[in-house]
Design a protein around this motif. Structure first.
Motif, PDB file in Angstrom:
ATOM      1  N   ALA A   1      14.492   4.436   6.178  1.00  0.00           N
ATOM      2  CA  ALA A   1      13.531   3.217   5.966  1.00  0.00           C
ATOM      3  C   ALA A   1      12.107   4.106   6.261  1.00  0.00           C
ATOM      4  O   ALA A   1      10.974   3.448   5.416  1.00  0.00           O
ATOM      5  N   LEU A   2      11.924   4.953   6.985  1.00  0.00           N
ATOM      6  CA  LEU A   2      10.473   5.354   7.021  1.00  0.00           C
ATOM      7  C   LEU A   2      10.114   6.200   5.968  1.00  0.00           C
ATOM      8  O   LEU A   2       8.720   6.292   5.547  1.00  0.00           O
ATOM      9  N   THR A   3      11.127   6.881   5.360  1.00  0.00           N
ATOM     10  CA  THR A   3      10.667   7.909   4.391  1.00  0.00           C
ATOM     11  C   THR A   3      10.653   7.254   2.899  1.00  0.00           C
ATOM     12  O   THR A   3       9.912   7.635   2.125  1.00  0.00           O
ATOM     13  N   MET A   4      11.300   6.258   3.037  1.00  0.00           N
ATOM     14  CA  MET A   4      11.381   5.756   1.485  1.00  0.00           C
ATOM     15  C   MET A   4      10.961   4.128   1.557  1.00  0.00           C
ATOM     16  O   MET A   4      10.382   3.885   0.403  1.00  0.00           O
ATOM     17  N   ALA A   5      11.784   3.365   2.182  1.00  0.00           N
ATOM     18  CA  ALA A   5      11.605   1.829   2.037  1.00  0.00           C
ATOM     19  C   ALA A   5       9.947   1.597   2.322  1.00  0.00           C
ATOM     20  O   ALA A   5       9.252   0.778   1.675  1.00  0.00           O
ATOM     21  N   VAL A   6       9.406   2.000   3.424  1.00  0.00           N
ATOM     22  CA  VAL A   6       8.261   1.682   3.839  1.00  0.00           C
ATOM     23  C   VAL A   6       7.251   2.097   3.083  1.00  0.00           C
ATOM     24  O   VAL A   6       6.117   1.554   2.501  1.00  0.00           O
ATOM     25  N   PRO A   7       7.140   3.611   2.579  1.00  0.00           N
ATOM     26  CA  PRO A   7       6.318   3.765   1.731  1.00  0.00           C
ATOM     27  C   PRO A   7       6.218   3.027   0.389  1.00  0.00           C
ATOM     28  O   PRO A   7       5.096   3.082  -0.435  1.00  0.00           O
ATOM     29  N   VAL A   8       7.308   2.599  -0.288  1.00  0.00           N
ATOM     30  CA  VAL A   8       7.459   2.096  -1.491  1.00  0.00           C
ATOM     31  C   VAL A   8       6.816   0.792  -1.311  1.00  0.00           C
ATOM     32  O   VAL A   8       6.231   0.279  -2.373  1.00  0.00           O
ATOM     33  N   LEU A   9       6.498   0.107  -0.237  1.00  0.00           N
ATOM     34  CA  LEU A   9       5.848  -1.260   0.081  1.00  0.00           C
ATOM     35  C   LEU A   9       4.391  -0.870   0.247  1.00  0.00           C
ATOM     36  O   LEU A   9       3.560  -1.582  -0.158  1.00  0.00           O
ATOM     37  N   LEU A  10       4.031   0.249   1.082  1.00  0.00           N
ATOM     38  CA  LEU A  10       2.533   0.532   1.642  1.00  0.00           C
ATOM     39  C   LEU A  10       1.819   1.087   0.397  1.00  0.00           C
ATOM     40  O   LEU A  10       0.629   0.874   0.186  1.00  0.00           O
ATOM     41  N   VAL A  11       2.202   2.187  -0.250  1.00  0.00           N
ATOM     42  CA  VAL A  11       1.705   2.769  -1.423  1.00  0.00           C
ATOM     43  C   VAL A  11       0.977   1.916  -2.492  1.00  0.00           C
ATOM     44  O   VAL A  11      -0.126   2.170  -3.054  1.00  0.00           O
ATOM     45  N   PRO A  12       1.607   0.887  -3.064  1.00  0.00           N
ATOM     46  CA  PRO A  12       1.079  -0.013  -4.064  1.00  0.00           C
ATOM     47  C   PRO A  12      -0.066  -0.828  -3.317  1.00  0.00           C
ATOM     48  O   PRO A  12      -0.680  -1.545  -4.212  1.00  0.00           O
ATOM     49  N   GLY A  13      -0.224  -1.107  -1.985  1.00  0.00           N
ATOM     50  CA  GLY A  13      -1.373  -1.673  -1.332  1.00  0.00           C
ATOM     51  C   GLY A  13      -2.511  -0.870  -1.580  1.00  0.00           C
ATOM     52  O   GLY A  13      -3.663  -1.627  -1.369  1.00  0.00           O
ATOM     53  N   ALA A  14      -2.496   0.215  -1.881  1.00  0.00           N
ATOM     54  CA  ALA A  14      -3.699   0.948  -2.301  1.00  0.00           C
ATOM     55  C   ALA A  14      -4.797   0.927  -1.218  1.00  0.00           C
ATOM     56  O   ALA A  14      -6.013   0.259  -1.299  1.00  0.00           O
ATOM     57  N   PRO A  15      -4.559   1.247  -0.196  1.00  0.00           N
ATOM     58  CA  PRO A  15      -5.439   1.051   1.054  1.00  0.00           C
ATOM     59  C   PRO A  15      -6.818   1.940   1.116  1.00  0.00           C
ATOM     60  O   PRO A  15      -7.795   1.416   1.478  1.00  0.00           O
ATOM     61  N   VAL A  16      -6.862   3.243   0.270  1.00  0.00           N
ATOM     62  CA  VAL A  16      -7.989   3.960   0.243  1.00  0.00           C
ATOM     63  C   VAL A  16      -8.819   3.171  -0.562  1.00  0.00           C
ATOM     64  O   VAL A  16     -10.073   3.202  -0.566  1.00  0.00           O
TER      65      VAL A  16
ATOM     66  N   ALA B   1      -8.887  -8.206   6.628  1.00  0.00           N
ATOM     67  CA  ALA B   1     -10.473  -8.320   6.603  1.00  0.00           C
ATOM     68  C   ALA B   1     -10.881  -7.652   5.424  1.00  0.00           C
ATOM     69  O   ALA B   1     -12.245  -8.242   5.196  1.00  0.00           O
ATOM     70  N   GLY B   2     -10.673  -6.765   5.050  1.00  0.00           N
ATOM     71  CA  GLY B   2     -11.048  -5.914   3.785  1.00  0.00           C
ATOM     72  C   GLY B   2     -11.066  -6.738   2.593  1.00  0.00           C
ATOM     73  O   GLY B   2     -12.045  -6.997   1.730  1.00  0.00           O
ATOM     74  N   VAL B   3      -9.925  -7.600   2.417  1.00  0.00           N
ATOM     75  CA  VAL B   3      -9.499  -8.417   1.338  1.00  0.00           C
ATOM     76  C   VAL B   3     -10.655  -9.567   1.312  1.00  0.00           C
ATOM     77  O   VAL B   3     -11.084  -9.987   0.346  1.00  0.00           O
ATOM     78  N   TRP B   4     -10.671  -9.959   2.529  1.00  0.00           N
ATOM     79  CA  TRP B   4     -11.448 -11.174   2.832  1.00  0.00           C
ATOM     80  C   TRP B   4     -12.986 -10.727   2.513  1.00  0.00           C
ATOM     81  O   TRP B   4     -13.729 -11.757   1.715  1.00  0.00           O
ATOM     82  N   ARG B   5     -13.354  -9.822   2.777  1.00  0.00           N
ATOM     83  CA  ARG B   5     -14.850  -9.351   2.508  1.00  0.00           C
ATOM     84  C   ARG B   5     -14.994  -9.334   0.986  1.00  0.00           C
ATOM     85  O   ARG B   5     -16.025  -9.706   0.350  1.00  0.00           O
ATOM     86  N   LEU B   6     -13.992  -8.565   0.284  1.00  0.00           N
ATOM     87  CA  LEU B   6     -14.344  -8.570  -1.301  1.00  0.00           C
ATOM     88  C   LEU B   6     -14.258 -10.140  -1.770  1.00  0.00           C
ATOM     89  O   LEU B   6     -14.980 -10.271  -2.763  1.00  0.00           O
ATOM     90  N   ARG B   7     -13.425 -10.837  -1.524  1.00  0.00           N
ATOM     91  CA  ARG B   7     -13.276 -12.238  -1.894  1.00  0.00           C
ATOM     92  C   ARG B   7     -14.851 -13.004  -1.619  1.00  0.00           C
ATOM     93  O   ARG B   7     -15.180 -13.606  -2.380  1.00  0.00           O
ATOM     94  N   ARG B   8     -15.140 -12.803  -0.508  1.00  0.00           N
ATOM     95  CA  ARG B   8     -16.336 -13.504  -0.133  1.00  0.00           C
ATOM     96  C   ARG B   8     -17.629 -13.009  -1.093  1.00  0.00           C
ATOM     97  O   ARG B   8     -18.544 -13.890  -1.458  1.00  0.00           O
ATOM     98  N   ARG B   9     -17.590 -11.814  -1.544  1.00  0.00           N
ATOM     99  CA  ARG B   9     -18.516 -11.414  -2.331  1.00  0.00           C
ATOM    100  C   ARG B   9     -18.379 -11.570  -3.823  1.00  0.00           C
ATOM    101  O   ARG B   9     -19.017 -11.200  -4.695  1.00  0.00           O
ATOM    102  N   GLY B  10     -17.221 -12.150  -4.358  1.00  0.00           N
ATOM    103  CA  GLY B  10     -16.563 -12.519  -5.421  1.00  0.00           C
ATOM    104  C   GLY B  10     -15.839 -11.329  -6.102  1.00  0.00           C
ATOM    105  O   GLY B  10     -15.589 -11.755  -7.341  1.00  0.00           O
TER     106      GLY B  10
ATOM    107  N   HIS C   1     -12.507  -9.205  -6.795  1.00  0.00           N
ATOM    108  CA  HIS C   1     -10.928  -9.507  -7.152  1.00  0.00           C
ATOM    109  C   HIS C   1     -10.122  -8.331  -6.536  1.00  0.00           C
ATOM    110  O   HIS C   1     -10.583  -7.239  -6.438  1.00  0.00           O
ATOM    111  N   TRP C   2      -9.121  -8.883  -5.789  1.00  0.00           N
ATOM    112  CA  TRP C   2      -8.039  -7.909  -5.371  1.00  0.00           C
ATOM    113  C   TRP C   2      -6.747  -8.470  -5.645  1.00  0.00           C
ATOM    114  O   TRP C   2      -6.559  -9.710  -5.254  1.00  0.00           O
ATOM    115  N   PRO C   3      -5.764  -7.942  -6.430  1.00  0.00           N
ATOM    116  CA  PRO C   3      -4.576  -8.535  -6.605  1.00  0.00           C
ATOM    117  C   PRO C   3      -3.684  -8.773  -5.357  1.00  0.00           C
ATOM    118  O   PRO C   3      -3.698  -8.095  -4.423  1.00  0.00           O
ATOM    119  N   VAL C   4      -3.282  -9.941  -5.493  1.00  0.00           N
ATOM    120  CA  VAL C   4      -2.388 -10.669  -4.407  1.00  0.00           C
ATOM    121  C   VAL C   4      -1.274  -9.884  -4.233  1.00  0.00           C
ATOM    122  O   VAL C   4      -0.838  -9.662  -2.937  1.00  0.00           O
TER     123      VAL C   4
END
Length: 660
Positions: free
Chosen positions: A433-448, A381-390, A392-395
């Protein structure tokens, strides 16, 4: 209607709730005389009523605190009145919880109420030594503490912790909602806990708005309603899903819906559907009319609110009666042909763990399943809001975030979650998986970063998602735990502290401990990965060379931990993993788990090292481009000045001997 709604709304809620409780008890037989040691009609009918008052008090307490923290402005009178409502509701819950504890004692023991010394001694023993009595004593004391804190605390940030304590008051109720040794106990605790908390926020929030009617200015009402509507929608989804899961555990098959318990469940479902329709009407129609200041909008809204409270009272009353109604699926703990695994975990051994079983077996943990679902939805929903106002958010950020939450959902609900209670190797795989695999995927998502850009800024002094997230990120506590050295110490140190302390046993024997374990592993891993490759803002980052040094040093300690497990000759939990009845070598499986920690855990390390190296190279490239742009703007003024200075020095040196 608008003028009398403050009195009429709560009165309708209470009246309908009491009528529904008595009617459901009479229909379902929840207050029928006991064949042996009957405690009398006062205890049999009074206990569900007391629990109803506990639930209503908890709703008023939690709902008003949620509104104060999320929707109301501290500079306005509405904020203080909401806290007064929370204090009064907590006081009601305190008294009702104490009464419930006494009535529960009467029902369990068959005693009759009197004021004699012997009765007091038995009651004291019940609330201090018996788990059921301790639960109600804890609920009473926590509710009393919240009562005092709601009067004493007015700091906006501190109220978050008061609200958390208020939510904690429902934990003992959730834990006693299903027999501890019965099948599905852990799932039942999670489902009931979610149901209680979000139902309280939903009902209590609406009740608080009714009681705040005189304090909400005309222009404030649609704003607060819109914010409450978001809470109500989330609560509706969680209550519906958790209610279905909880009912499925107790009903078993569709045929059992024809039983008395099943019919009462259907009545509660009907009330829930009606409330969902009312919420949709309120969200899509009435709030906009109120914002436009239409003549009849306010009257129509308050009329609908009273009807909503009536249906909420119906659902609350039926729920209180259901707690005393016999379920089609028995919750009694049997004593015949129980295997060691059933004694320890409450459920039979799953099928033998062939590799494909890890993808076909499921053990749903509704807390994490919903958390992952909402995490994906709000991110998109956040990505969609950014796109609607023009904007950019990296895919790739979106792809990695969604992938990380899907992996988290699998680890906490899939085959790994099925077998980690029985096999140490599966548990260690989940840990890695919880300490290493999942964070390696989540952190580049830059949720903050996404939240800061996508969530609207509030200007009335209240705090929404953006304000709370940024406040947490920039807090002093966050600056400490996000420090790279501290994050690395937590990442490595928690391995040794967890597995070589009573914490490990607690997480195996208590479902709350299990939930804490997942959260702890995930957070420590996230902080460590964030310190290395994070995009979101942090108070301090190490230079890239030192990041690689920190990564290699941390992984060396991590590998040493894995080798220590591999070479160990004693079981960490011999009376757990060594007593499951698999017929396998538990020590060999534990050593396999050490091998997983040592070897499989290195795969994300390589990914981290590569990412740090790539970011380092890109940083140098960006710095080079920045200098080139600066040179273009200034016409190489700095370089020309530097060359001129060198020429002057050379000329001075050349003339030096002549001068002497």
């Amino acid at each position: 209607m608008p003028r009398s709604v403050r009195v009429l709304g709560p009165a309708v809620l209470l009246a309908v709730a009491l009528l529904a409780t008595f009617g459901a008890l009479a229909y379902g037989g929840g207050a029928a005389p006991f064949p042996i040691q009957d405690p009398g009609p006062i205890a049999r009918w009074g206990l569900p009523v007391a629990k109803l008052l506990v639930n209503l008090g908890a709703a008023g307490m939690i709902g008003s605190l949620v509104l104060a923290v999320w929707a109301l402005a501290p500079s306005k009178k509405e904020f203080d009145v909401a806290l007064d409502i929370a204090a009064a509701s907590a006081a009601v819950m305190t008294v009702a919880s104490a009464a419930t504890g006494v009535l529960t004692f009467l029902v369990v023991t068959g005693e009759t109420l009197d004021l004699g010394e012997a009765f007091g001694q038995k009651l004291g023993l019940f609330v201090t030594s018996i788990e059921l009595g301790q639960a109600w004593l804890t609920t009473t004391l926590v509710a009393a503490a919240v009562t005092v804190l709601c009067f004493a605390v007015r700091n906006h940030t501190a109220l978050v912790f008061v609200a958390a304590l208020a939510v904690f008051s429902l934990v003992p109720m959730a834990q006693q909602g299903h027999a501890a040794g019965a099948a599905g106990h852990n799932a039942a605790v999670a489902d009931l806990g979610l149901h209680l908390v979000f139902a309280a926020a939903w009902l209590g929030g609406l009740l608080t708005i009714v009681l705040l009617r005189n304090q909400l200015e005309a222009d404030r009402l649609p704003v607060v309603l819109a914010r409450y509507s978001t809470v109500a929608l989330i609560s509706f989804i969680v209550v519906a899903i958790s209610g279905y899961a909880s009912a499925a555990l107790r009903i078993g098959t569709w045929d059992e819906l024809a039983t008395q318990y099943g019919v009462l469940v259907l009545a509660k479902v009907a009330a829930l559907i009606a409330l969902g329709l009312f919420g949709a009407l309120q969200r899509r129609y009435l709030i906009n009319r109120i914002a436009r200041a239409e003549a009849s909008a306010t009257r129509d809204f308050w009329f609908l609110v009273v009807i909503e409270l009536a249906f909420m009272g119906l659902a609350s009353g039926v729920a209180a009666a259901l707690a005393r109604t016999a379920t089609p699926v028995t919750e009694e703990v049997g004593s015949i042909a129980r295997t060691p695994a059933q004694i320890l975990t409450g459920v039979p051994l799953p099928p033998w763990p062939d590799w494909y079983r890890f993808f076909t077996e499921w053990n749903v943990d509704l807390i994490w399943l919903l958390l992952c679902g909402f995490g994906i939805f709000f991110y998109l929903a956040g990505v969609w809001r950014l796109r609607r106002r023009g904007d950019h958010w990296p895919v790739y950020r979106t792809v990695l975030w969604v992938a990380g939450l899907l992996v988290l959902a699998y680890i906490t609900n899939g085959g790994v979650n099925v077998y980690e209670e029985y096999l140490f190797s599966a548990h260690m795989g989940a840990h890695m998986a919880l300490t290493m695999a999942v964070p390696v995927l989540l952190v580049p998502g830059a949720p903050v970063t996404l939240a800061a850009r996508a969530i609207h800024l509030r200007k009335d002094g209240s705090r929404g998602g953006r304000e709370w997230i940024l406040l947490a990120v920039h807090s002093r506590f966050a600056s400490i735990i996000a420090n790279p050295i501290v994050a690395a110490a937590l990442f490595v140190g928690s391995l040794w502290v967890f597995y070589y302390s009573p914490l490990f046993r607690w997480t195996m024997t208590d479902h709350i401990g299990h939930e804490w374990m997942i959260a702890h592993f995930l957070i420590t891993g996230y902080l460590f990965v964030q310190s290395l490759i994070g995009i979101d803002p942090v108070p301090y980052r190490l230079p890239y060379p030192f990041r690689l040094v920190l990564l290699l040093g941390t992984m060396a300690f991590h590998a040493f931990f894995g080798l220590a497990i591999m070479s160990g000759t004693g079981l960490l939990l011999s009376d757990w993993y060594g007593a499951m009845g698999w017929g396998t070598d538990a020590l060999a499986d534990q050593q396999l788990g050490g091998g997983i920690a040592w070897s499989v855990g290195e795969i994300p390390t390589v990914a981290l090292a590569i990412t740090v190296a790539v970011q380092w190279a890109r940083s140098d490239e960006k710095e080079s481009r920045r200098r080139d742009r600066h040179a273009d703007r200034t016409g190489d003024a700095e370089l020309e000045a530097y060359n001129a200075r060198l020429a002057a020095i050379a000329e001075h040196d050349a003339q030096g001997p002549v001068g002497r």
